[in-house]
Design an enzyme around this catalytic site. Structure first.
Site, PDB file in Angstrom:
ATOM      1  N   CYS A 179      34.096  37.458  38.403  1.00 42.05           N
ATOM      2  CA  CYS A 179      35.082  38.283  37.682  1.00 42.05           C
ATOM      3  C   CYS A 179      36.420  37.572  37.501  1.00 42.05           C
ATOM      4  O   CYS A 179      37.300  38.077  36.807  1.00 42.05           O
ATOM      5  CB  CYS A 179      35.279  39.600  38.414  1.00 42.05           C
ATOM      6  SG  CYS A 179      33.736  40.433  38.788  1.00 42.05           S
ATOM      7  N   HIS A 236      41.506  42.593  36.122  1.00 40.30           N
ATOM      8  CA  HIS A 236      40.052  42.725  35.978  1.00 40.30           C
ATOM      9  C   HIS A 236      39.686  44.198  36.132  1.00 40.30           C
ATOM     10  O   HIS A 236      40.195  44.885  37.029  1.00 40.30           O
ATOM     11  CB  HIS A 236      39.365  41.869  37.045  1.00 40.30           C
ATOM     12  CG  HIS A 236      37.922  42.206  37.229  1.00 40.30           C
ATOM     13  ND1 HIS A 236      37.053  42.294  36.178  1.00 40.30           N
ATOM     14  CD2 HIS A 236      37.208  42.514  38.355  1.00 40.30           C
ATOM     15  CE1 HIS A 236      35.852  42.623  36.637  1.00 40.30           C
ATOM     16  NE2 HIS A 236      35.926  42.766  37.949  1.00 40.30           N
ATOM     17  N   ASN A 250      32.395  47.755  34.646  1.00 42.75           N
ATOM     18  CA  ASN A 250      32.830  46.442  35.130  1.00 42.75           C
ATOM     19  C   ASN A 250      31.950  45.371  34.485  1.00 42.75           C
ATOM     20  O   ASN A 250      30.779  45.240  34.828  1.00 42.75           O
ATOM     21  CB  ASN A 250      32.707  46.416  36.656  1.00 42.75           C
ATOM     22  CG  ASN A 250      33.098  45.067  37.256  1.00 42.75           C
ATOM     23  OD1 ASN A 250      33.154  44.049  36.558  1.00 42.75           O
ATOM     24  ND2 ASN A 250      33.349  45.059  38.555  1.00 42.75           N
TER      25      ASN A 250
HETATM   26  N1  COA Z   1      27.622  58.559  44.580  1.00 39.63           N
HETATM   27  C1  COA Z   1      28.030  59.508  45.432  1.00 39.63           C
HETATM   28  N2  COA Z   1      28.442  59.237  46.685  1.00 39.63           N
HETATM   29  C2  COA Z   1      28.448  57.943  47.057  1.00 39.63           C
HETATM   30  C3  COA Z   1      28.025  56.897  46.204  1.00 39.63           C
HETATM   31  C4  COA Z   1      27.596  57.259  44.934  1.00 39.63           C
HETATM   32  N3  COA Z   1      27.210  56.324  44.025  1.00 39.63           N
HETATM   33  N4  COA Z   1      28.155  55.740  46.851  1.00 39.63           N
HETATM   34  C5  COA Z   1      28.642  56.017  48.066  1.00 39.63           C
HETATM   35  N5  COA Z   1      28.804  57.356  48.190  1.00 39.63           N
HETATM   36  C6  COA Z   1      29.327  58.091  49.346  1.00 39.63           C
HETATM   37  C7  COA Z   1      29.114  57.355  50.637  1.00 39.63           C
HETATM   38  O1  COA Z   1      27.848  57.653  51.177  1.00 39.63           O
HETATM   39  C8  COA Z   1      30.232  57.917  51.496  1.00 39.63           C
HETATM   40  O2  COA Z   1      29.855  59.195  51.963  1.00 39.63           O
HETATM   41  P1  COA Z   1      30.328  59.733  53.411  1.00 39.63           P
HETATM   42  O3  COA Z   1      31.836  59.792  53.322  1.00 39.63           O
HETATM   43  O4  COA Z   1      29.668  61.049  53.506  1.00 39.63           O
HETATM   44  O5  COA Z   1      29.858  58.709  54.395  1.00 39.63           O
HETATM   45  C9  COA Z   1      31.376  58.128  50.499  1.00 39.63           C
HETATM   46  O6  COA Z   1      30.750  58.212  49.204  1.00 39.63           O
HETATM   47  C10 COA Z   1      32.406  57.020  50.498  1.00 39.63           C
HETATM   48  O7  COA Z   1      31.742  55.752  50.404  1.00 39.63           O
HETATM   49  P2  COA Z   1      32.548  54.422  50.245  1.00 39.63           P
HETATM   50  O8  COA Z   1      31.582  53.285  50.093  1.00 39.63           O
HETATM   51  O9  COA Z   1      33.550  54.322  51.353  1.00 39.63           O
HETATM   52  O10 COA Z   1      33.293  54.706  48.846  1.00 39.63           O
HETATM   53  P3  COA Z   1      34.545  54.010  48.219  1.00 39.63           P
HETATM   54  O11 COA Z   1      35.684  54.928  48.162  1.00 39.63           O
HETATM   55  O12 COA Z   1      34.794  52.653  48.819  1.00 39.63           O
HETATM   56  O13 COA Z   1      34.060  53.809  46.718  1.00 39.63           O
HETATM   57  C11 COA Z   1      33.274  52.024  45.332  1.00 39.63           C
HETATM   58  C12 COA Z   1      32.928  53.026  46.443  1.00 39.63           C
HETATM   59  C13 COA Z   1      32.083  51.119  45.126  1.00 39.63           C
HETATM   60  C14 COA Z   1      33.615  52.805  44.074  1.00 39.63           C
HETATM   61  C15 COA Z   1      34.488  51.208  45.801  1.00 39.63           C
HETATM   62  O14 COA Z   1      34.295  50.701  47.085  1.00 39.63           O
HETATM   63  C16 COA Z   1      34.800  50.043  44.889  1.00 39.63           C
HETATM   64  O15 COA Z   1      35.106  50.225  43.722  1.00 39.63           O
HETATM   65  N6  COA Z   1      34.786  48.828  45.436  1.00 39.63           N
HETATM   66  C17 COA Z   1      35.153  47.650  44.694  1.00 39.63           C
HETATM   67  C18 COA Z   1      34.183  47.421  43.614  1.00 39.63           C
HETATM   68  C19 COA Z   1      34.500  46.201  42.881  1.00 39.63           C
HETATM   69  O16 COA Z   1      35.613  45.995  42.534  1.00 39.63           O
HETATM   70  N7  COA Z   1      33.501  45.398  42.690  1.00 39.63           N
HETATM   71  C20 COA Z   1      33.536  44.245  41.923  1.00 39.63           C
HETATM   72  C21 COA Z   1      34.539  43.312  42.350  1.00 39.63           C
HETATM   73  S1  COA Z   1      34.586  42.308  41.073  1.00 39.63           S
END
Ligand code: COA
Length: 339
Positions: free
Chosen positions: A123, A264, A295
């Site tokens: 990215c 990004h 993304n």
């Molecule tokens: N749908 C619904 N619930 C989901 C889920 C989904 N697709 N994925 C995870 N969850 C749940 C988890 O089980 C967790 O539940 P709990 O609180 O009961 O344990 C809760 O949501 C939080 O999970 P978490 O992984 O901590 O979420 P988050 O706030 O970190 O959001 C992303 C997840 C992926 C959106 C976030 O981490 C993100 O955007 N990360 C960076 C991504 C990125 O930039 N990637 C590319 C880099 S180039």
């Protein structure tokens, strides 16, 4: 005695002269995504800011999307294909190890005999490519460089994987970068952190996919991307805000001088956190293309720039901060004047 070698000297400065994008035809909304994963439209929108994304059809190949984006960029730059002497393609989803896709893209566009190569900087790839183009032009190695960021991430996304299926998407963005009499691309601030390489990875090598073996459920092996989202989220929101601030410092640009912010497009909440950490004034135009594009990795920044220029939210000549970050981990940011 050794002769004194001639060295090449190029333009004093470089500038982004035109950008173009290609968005695949098929729109995939959150309603479709939640047929594949246990999630909800509300969770996806509030946690990532994404309402829809594009997934490429069979004919929308890495090459086809790149060429469509590049033609628009060249036309807007007023640069003919024959003037392009260097083509840099950033992609992690060209599924042939060799040759580089850049050579055939250059050839099919009409940039005959251009230096052409691919880079793998995920990215951050568009910003890595922009930094290289700027250097090549100022050393005289190149005059007009085509930088393309292109991905078909849907090919490497397991659509049943809850942590990636709603995020990754497809598209291409391109920029023509050429000589300038005045400064228009600031110093790059870039780097990597291989200690965190395991946060975003292809889960198995191609050799496993090719050995003919199958998973327990009988499905053949096919590699896909896996991401540990939460640490990536924290790293992007805080460490990358510092990198962005360093890029502004390096260019001599204060927050109140900035007009446009194009990070990004990884997650809307990362964009908001960076905006806040950078203490940018409320009037700065912020790219929020992720809402309808998802993304698209290396393509996300040029696609977002094109969207802002086409909508009239941003204008040619404005001072913009661009910053890319992702798998590697890798990062790069610089201040540019918009084409
Ligand atoms: N749908 C619904 N619930 C989901 C889920 C989904 N697709 N994925 C995870 N969850 C749940 C988890 O089980 C967790 O539940 P709990 O609180 O009961 O344990 C809760 O949501 C939080 O999970 P978490 O992984 O901590 O979420 P988050 O706030 O970190 O959001 C992303 C997840 C992926 C959106 C976030 O981490 C993100 O955007 N990360 C960076 C991504 C990125 O930039 N990637 C590319 C880099 S180039």
């Amino acid at each position: 005695m050794n002769p004194t070698l001639n060295v090449s000297r190029g333009a004093k400065y470089s500038r982004m002269l035109g950008v173009g994008g290609y968005r695949p035809r098929r729109v995939v909304d959150n309603a479709e995504i939640i047929t594949y994963i246990d999630s909800s439209d509300e969770w996806i929108r509030t946690r990532s800011g994404i309402t829809e994304r594009r997934w490429a059809s069979d004919d929308e190949t890495v090459s086809m999307m790149s060429q469509a984006a590049a033609r628009k960029a060249m036309e807007r730059a007023g640069v003919e294909p024959g003037q392009i002497d260097t083509v840099i393609v950033s992609t992690v989803t060209h599924l042939h190890q060799t040759p580089a896709i850049a050579t055939t893209i250059a050839s099919e566009l009409g940039a005959k005999n251009a230096a052409a190569f691919d880079i793998s900087a995920a990215c951050a790839g568009f910003c890595y490519g922009t930094a290289m183009a700027d250097s090549f032009i100022r050393t005289g190695a190149s005059k007009y460089v085509l930088v393309i960021g292109v991905e078909r991430l849907s090919d490497l996304t397991d659509k049943h994987d809850r942590s990636t299926a709603f995020i990754f998407a497809d598209g291409a963005g391109a920029a023509v970068i050429g000589p300038s009499d005045t400064p228009a691309i600031g110093p790059v601030v870039w780097g990597s952190d291989g200690d965190q390489a395991d946060l975003i990875v292809q889960n198995e090598p191609w050799t496993t996919a090719m050995d003919g073996s199958a998973h327990d459920d009988g499905e053949p092996h096919w590699p896909s991307l896996r991401m540990n989202g939460n640490p990536v989220f924290k790293w992007a929101s805080y460490t990358m805000a510092k990198t962005a601030a360093e890029a502004m410092d390096a260019a001599g640009v204060r927050p109140e001088d900035l007009e446009v912010f194009v990070p990004h497009q990884a997650n809307m909440r990362i964009t908001d956190a960076m905006f806040k950490a950078l203490k940018l004034p409320a009037g700065v135009v912020v790219a929020r293309d992720i809402a309808r594009t998802g993304n698209t990795s290396a393509a996300s920044i040029p696609l977002a720039i094109e969207a802002l220029l086409e909508s009239g939210e941003a204008h040619s000549g404005q001072t913009a901060l661009i910053i890319g970050f992702g798998a590697g981990l890798v990062y790069a940011g610089q201040v540019i004047l918009l084409p």
